[in-house]
Design a protein around this motif. Structure first.
Motif, PDB file in Angstrom:
ATOM      1  N   ARG A 438       0.850  -1.188   0.000  1.00 50.15           N
ATOM      2  CA  ARG A 438       0.000   0.000   0.000  1.00 50.15           C
ATOM      3  C   ARG A 438       0.891   1.245   0.000  1.00 50.15           C
ATOM      4  N   ILE A 439       0.531   2.235  -0.806  1.00 47.43           N
ATOM      5  CA  ILE A 439       1.367   3.426  -0.980  1.00 47.43           C
ATOM      6  C   ILE A 439       0.716   4.620  -0.296  1.00 47.43           C
ATOM      7  N   TYR A 440       1.543   5.400   0.409  1.00 47.30           N
ATOM      8  CA  TYR A 440       1.056   6.568   1.141  1.00 47.30           C
ATOM      9  C   TYR A 440       1.881   7.805   0.763  1.00 47.30           C
ATOM     10  N   PHE A 441       1.225   8.960   0.809  1.00 46.61           N
ATOM     11  CA  PHE A 441       1.933  10.237   0.767  1.00 46.61           C
ATOM     12  C   PHE A 441       1.829  10.870   2.145  1.00 46.61           C
ATOM     13  N   PHE A 442       2.946  11.405   2.605  1.00 46.35           N
ATOM     14  CA  PHE A 442       3.011  11.988   3.946  1.00 46.35           C
ATOM     15  C   PHE A 442       2.814  13.500   3.884  1.00 46.35           C
ATOM     16  N   GLU A 443       1.727  13.984   4.462  1.00 51.78           N
ATOM     17  CA  GLU A 443       1.405  15.405   4.654  1.00 51.78           C
ATOM     18  C   GLU A 443       1.178  16.207   3.376  1.00 51.78           C
ATOM     19  N   ASP A 444       1.644  15.758   2.267  1.00 46.24           N
ATOM     20  CA  ASP A 444       1.512  16.544   1.032  1.00 46.24           C
ATOM     21  C   ASP A 444       1.263  15.588  -0.142  1.00 46.24           C
ATOM     22  N   TYR A 445       0.051  15.562  -0.650  1.00 50.03           N
ATOM     23  CA  TYR A 445      -0.339  14.574  -1.659  1.00 50.03           C
ATOM     24  C   TYR A 445       0.096  15.019  -3.055  1.00 50.03           C
ATOM     25  N   ARG A 446       0.424  14.037  -3.914  1.00 49.11           N
ATOM     26  CA  ARG A 446       0.799  14.272  -5.311  1.00 49.11           C
ATOM     27  C   ARG A 446      -0.217  13.563  -6.214  1.00 49.11           C
ATOM     28  N   VAL A 447      -1.204  14.325  -6.688  1.00 52.56           N
ATOM     29  CA  VAL A 447      -2.235  13.759  -7.563  1.00 52.56           C
ATOM     30  C   VAL A 447      -1.627  13.292  -8.879  1.00 52.56           C
ATOM     31  N   SER A 448      -0.560  13.959  -9.323  1.00 53.89           N
ATOM     32  CA  SER A 448       0.068  13.563 -10.589  1.00 53.89           C
ATOM     33  C   SER A 448       0.634  12.148 -10.507  1.00 53.89           C
ATOM     34  N   PHE A 449       0.887  11.629  -9.306  1.00 58.94           N
ATOM     35  CA  PHE A 449       1.348  10.252  -9.145  1.00 58.94           C
ATOM     36  C   PHE A 449       0.328   9.275  -9.715  1.00 58.94           C
ATOM     37  N   THR A 450      -0.931   9.488  -9.392  1.00 64.82           N
ATOM     38  CA  THR A 450      -1.994   8.616  -9.915  1.00 64.82           C
ATOM     39  C   THR A 450      -2.162   8.803 -11.409  1.00 64.82           C
ATOM     40  N   TYR A 451      -2.074  10.035 -11.885  1.00 61.54           N
ATOM     41  CA  TYR A 451      -2.208  10.294 -13.313  1.00 61.54           C
ATOM     42  C   TYR A 451      -1.136   9.558 -14.106  1.00 61.54           C
ATOM     43  N   TYR A 452       0.111   9.608 -13.651  1.00 62.99           N
ATOM     44  CA  TYR A 452       1.219   9.022 -14.403  1.00 62.99           C
ATOM     45  C   TYR A 452       1.335   7.508 -14.236  1.00 62.99           C
ATOM     46  N   THR A 453       1.081   7.013 -13.051  1.00 59.04           N
ATOM     47  CA  THR A 453       1.333   5.586 -12.792  1.00 59.04           C
ATOM     48  C   THR A 453       0.080   4.720 -12.844  1.00 59.04           C
ATOM     49  N   GLY A 454      -1.076   5.334 -12.670  1.00 60.01           N
ATOM     50  CA  GLY A 454      -2.304   4.551 -12.594  1.00 60.01           C
ATOM     51  C   GLY A 454      -2.532   3.949 -11.217  1.00 60.01           C
ATOM     52  N   LEU A 455      -1.615   4.189 -10.274  1.00 55.58           N
ATOM     53  CA  LEU A 455      -1.743   3.674  -8.903  1.00 55.58           C
ATOM     54  C   LEU A 455      -2.370   4.739  -8.005  1.00 55.58           C
ATOM     55  N   THR A 456      -3.193   4.310  -7.095  1.00 56.11           N
ATOM     56  CA  THR A 456      -3.816   5.250  -6.158  1.00 56.11           C
ATOM     57  C   THR A 456      -3.112   5.175  -4.818  1.00 56.11           C
ATOM     58  N   ALA A 457      -2.545   6.288  -4.402  1.00 58.11           N
ATOM     59  CA  ALA A 457      -1.907   6.363  -3.089  1.00 58.11           C
ATOM     60  C   ALA A 457      -2.904   6.934  -2.077  1.00 58.11           C
ATOM     61  N   THR A 458      -2.562   6.837  -0.812  1.00 59.71           N
ATOM     62  CA  THR A 458      -3.417   7.311   0.273  1.00 59.71           C
ATOM     63  C   THR A 458      -2.679   8.392   1.046  1.00 59.71           C
ATOM     64  N   TYR A 459      -3.402   9.432   1.423  1.00 60.80           N
ATOM     65  CA  TYR A 459      -2.820  10.524   2.207  1.00 60.80           C
ATOM     66  C   TYR A 459      -2.815  10.149   3.691  1.00 60.80           C
ATOM     67  N   THR A 460      -1.738  10.492   4.366  1.00 55.83           N
ATOM     68  CA  THR A 460      -1.692  10.309   5.816  1.00 55.83           C
ATOM     69  C   THR A 460      -0.880  11.434   6.436  1.00 55.83           C
ATOM     70  N   ALA A 461      -1.055  11.595   7.739  1.00 51.00           N
ATOM     71  CA  ALA A 461      -0.342  12.631   8.485  1.00 51.00           C
ATOM     72  C   ALA A 461      -0.279  12.211   9.944  1.00 51.00           C
ATOM     73  N   PRO A 462       0.622  12.807  10.724  1.00 52.48           N
ATOM     74  CA  PRO A 462       0.707  12.456  12.149  1.00 52.48           C
ATOM     75  C   PRO A 462      -0.592  12.765  12.886  1.00 52.48           C
ATOM     76  N   ALA A 463      -0.805  12.115  13.978  1.00 51.79           N
ATOM     77  CA  ALA A 463      -1.988  12.373  14.807  1.00 51.79           C
ATOM     78  C   ALA A 463      -2.001  13.834  15.246  1.00 51.79           C
ATOM     79  N   GLY A 464      -3.140  14.473  15.097  1.00 50.86           N
ATOM     80  CA  GLY A 464      -3.273  15.868  15.499  1.00 50.86           C
ATOM     81  C   GLY A 464      -2.836  16.869  14.455  1.00 50.86           C
TER      82      GLY A 464
END
Length: 537
Positions: A438-464
């Motif tokens: 499973r692929i994650y982006f930390f604090e700052d998402y890159r939508v172009s990642f899905t456009y170029y690779t066809g893979l969907t990543a998930t956004y995450t960030a520290p608690a709070g």
């Protein structure tokens, strides 16, 4: 020269100018990627009515830009060239429109050519015509609205006012209510200042109003029928009313934001515009009309809470016309010293690019060799200074335009290409095998990642972590992001259970990541583009 032949040559030249280098510019985050991924999903799903991204209906903008991108993808595939083609085409259309207006108002064909050169090489027109945003389409349709309305009002020709309403309808399909609200307000203010009841009657033309409704209302009505209040709340509530009342970027919400920005956007023609505004101020109805247009746009967006560099872009239409008038006035004056209004801003503009390369040398976007720029800028300065000293006045704007175009092209290939790649997930193309689980982006998402690779990543960030609180902005903007998200606790559980996980950390978030709860549970695995890669232990 025949008008049609001249405009055809201008169209061809400007289109080639705007297309050059487009294939070398990657899709950037966070703005361009939303448009291209939405259009890509539109083509893949076959649903050309309801924009969607990450399989979720998306009400950020009206449909027109997505239709353009989808058509371009259908013809040329999912490429960077196809993504930037609509901007180039509408940039060309805008240049032709400016030249057409000059010819239609009775200017000499030479001045129409100068208007085309001024428009194509002004900084904001050039950069926006290479971008994947709605603003170049809005620029074109707004120009059409106010050009046609001018001839409709002053000549009493109904077909022009009807055409103005048609262009306004397409502007509303491009950007929303602002496509009719601003032009309509400008027309009414102008008619009021002139105290001309005939103008007011011509503004409210029944045939034009009917055509406006026929062209733009069907899509809005269809969207409401399909999605109900979700569409109203998302499109009008979040992406229109919220932008006007709650700043998305509070640090930019200052009264002088556009005071500084607009003069830069006109370079290298800022001086010519200022000269013409001062010389022609309120002398003719046309001058009043153009000043209402420019000042009204500035005032409206200064009052709007959210500030963006391109919001006042449509003010450049009258200002670039003033710049074209300024060149014509300088020809008539025949004063060598007055031409400094053109040569001084141009020289400063080229030197700014020249100097910027030295500050970029130690950055990730340093680019390759700048030798060509170092050789060309002194030569360009020498030529325009010589033309001014020798009183070769016709050569000055031509040399300024050509030299600026060359500088732009050098900067595009040597600087913008690596800069766009740095702000994009394009380097991930072909690297999918290196990203297990499973692929994650930390604090700052890159939508172009899905456009170029066809893979969907998930956004995450520290608690709070609260992005809106950190940016000191309203919590209303929490609804802006369309990408999938997962909580810190859920990701920590996956890591502790040994599930295959890849976390992508943008360079600007690296220090935050080292202080996060995820860092002790992962190990570094190198860097791809502008993102650090971490796997679970």
């Amino acid at each position: 020269m025949r008008r049609s032949s001249l405009l055809s040559l201008i169209a061809l030249g400007s289109l080639l100018f705007f297309l050059l280098g487009n294939a070398a510019l990657a899709i950037t985050d966070p703005v361009e990627s939303n448009y291209v991924l939405t259009a890509k999903e539109m083509v893949q799903s076959g649903n050309w009515i309801s924009p969607q991204i990450f399989s979720t209906y998306w009400y950020d903008k009206p449909i027109f830009i997505y239709w353009l991108l989808s058509l371009s993808y259908s013809l040329f595939g999912f490429t960077d060239f196809a993504s930037r083609l609509p901007g180039a085409v509408f940039g060309m259309g805008s240049v032709v429109f400016m030249a057409w207006y000059m010819l239609r108002r009775g200017s000499r064909w030479e001045y129409a050519v100068l208007a085309a050169i001024v428009t194509a090489t002004s900084f904001e027109v050039w950069i926006v015509s290479h971008s994947i945003i709605t603003d170049q389409m809005l620029f074109f349709f707004t120009a059409g609205t106010l050009f046609f309305a001018w001839f409709g009002l002053t000549e009493g020709k109904g077909r022009f006012m009807t055409a103005a309403y048609a262009m306004a309808a397409l502007a509303v399909l491009t950007k929303g209510p602002v496509g009719i609200v601003l032009p309509g307000t400008f027309l009414l203010v102008f008619a009021g200042l002139r105290r001309n009841l005939t103008y007011i009657k011509r503004i409210f033309q029944p045939a034009g109003i009917l055509l406006f409704c026929v062209l733009c209302l069907p899509w809005y009505v269809t969207m409401y029928n399909l999605h109900g209040m979700d569409f109203i709340n998302g499109f009008l509530g979040l992406h229109n009313i919220a932008r006007a009342t709650a700043s998305e970027h509070p640090e930019a919400n200052v009264w002088y934001y556009y005071v500084a920005l607009i003069p830069v956007s006109l370079l290298p023609w800022t001086g010519a515009a200022i000269y013409a505004i001062w010389k022609r101020r309120c002398q003719t109805e046309e001058s009043v009309y153009l000043l209402v247009w420019a000042a009204g746009t500035f005032l409206f967006y200064t009052l709007v809470a959210t500030k963006y560099p391109t919001y006042t872009y449509i003010a450049n239409i009258p200002l670039l016309l003033f710049a074209s008038f300024g060149l014509a006035d300088l020809y008539e004056e025949g004063n060598r010293r007055l031409w400094t209004w053109v040569t001084a801003p141009a020289i400063c503009w080229w030197l700014l690019f020249f100097a910027a390369t030295f500050f970029l040398r130690k950055t990730p976007i340093a680019g390759s060799s700048w030798l060509l720029l170092y050789l060309f800028v002194p030569l360009a300065i020498l030529l325009v200074v010589a033309a001014q000293r020798l009183k070769a006045f016709p050569a000055i704007p031509l040399l300024t335009g050509i030299a600026t175009a060359v500088v732009y092209l050098i900067v595009l290939y040597q600087g913008l290409a690596p800069f766009y790649a740095y702000r994009s997930a394009a380097p991930f193309i072909g690297q999918e095998a290196q990203l297990p689980g499973r692929i994650y982006f930390f604090e700052d998402y890159r939508v172009s990642f899905t456009y170029y690779t066809g893979l969907t990543a998930t956004y995450t960030a520290p608690a709070g972590y609260d992005e809106n609180k950190l940016l000191h902005r309203s919590s209303v903007w929490a609804g802006k992001h369309p990408f999938p998200e997962e909580s810190s606790a859920a990701l920590q559980q996956r890591l502790r259970q040994g599930e295959a996980v890849t976390i992508l950390v943008p360079s600007g978030k690296y220090e935050d990541y080292t202080r996060s709860e995820f860092y002790p549970l992962t190990r570094p695995a190198g860097k791809i583009g502008a993102c650090y890669v971490f796997y679970n232990l």
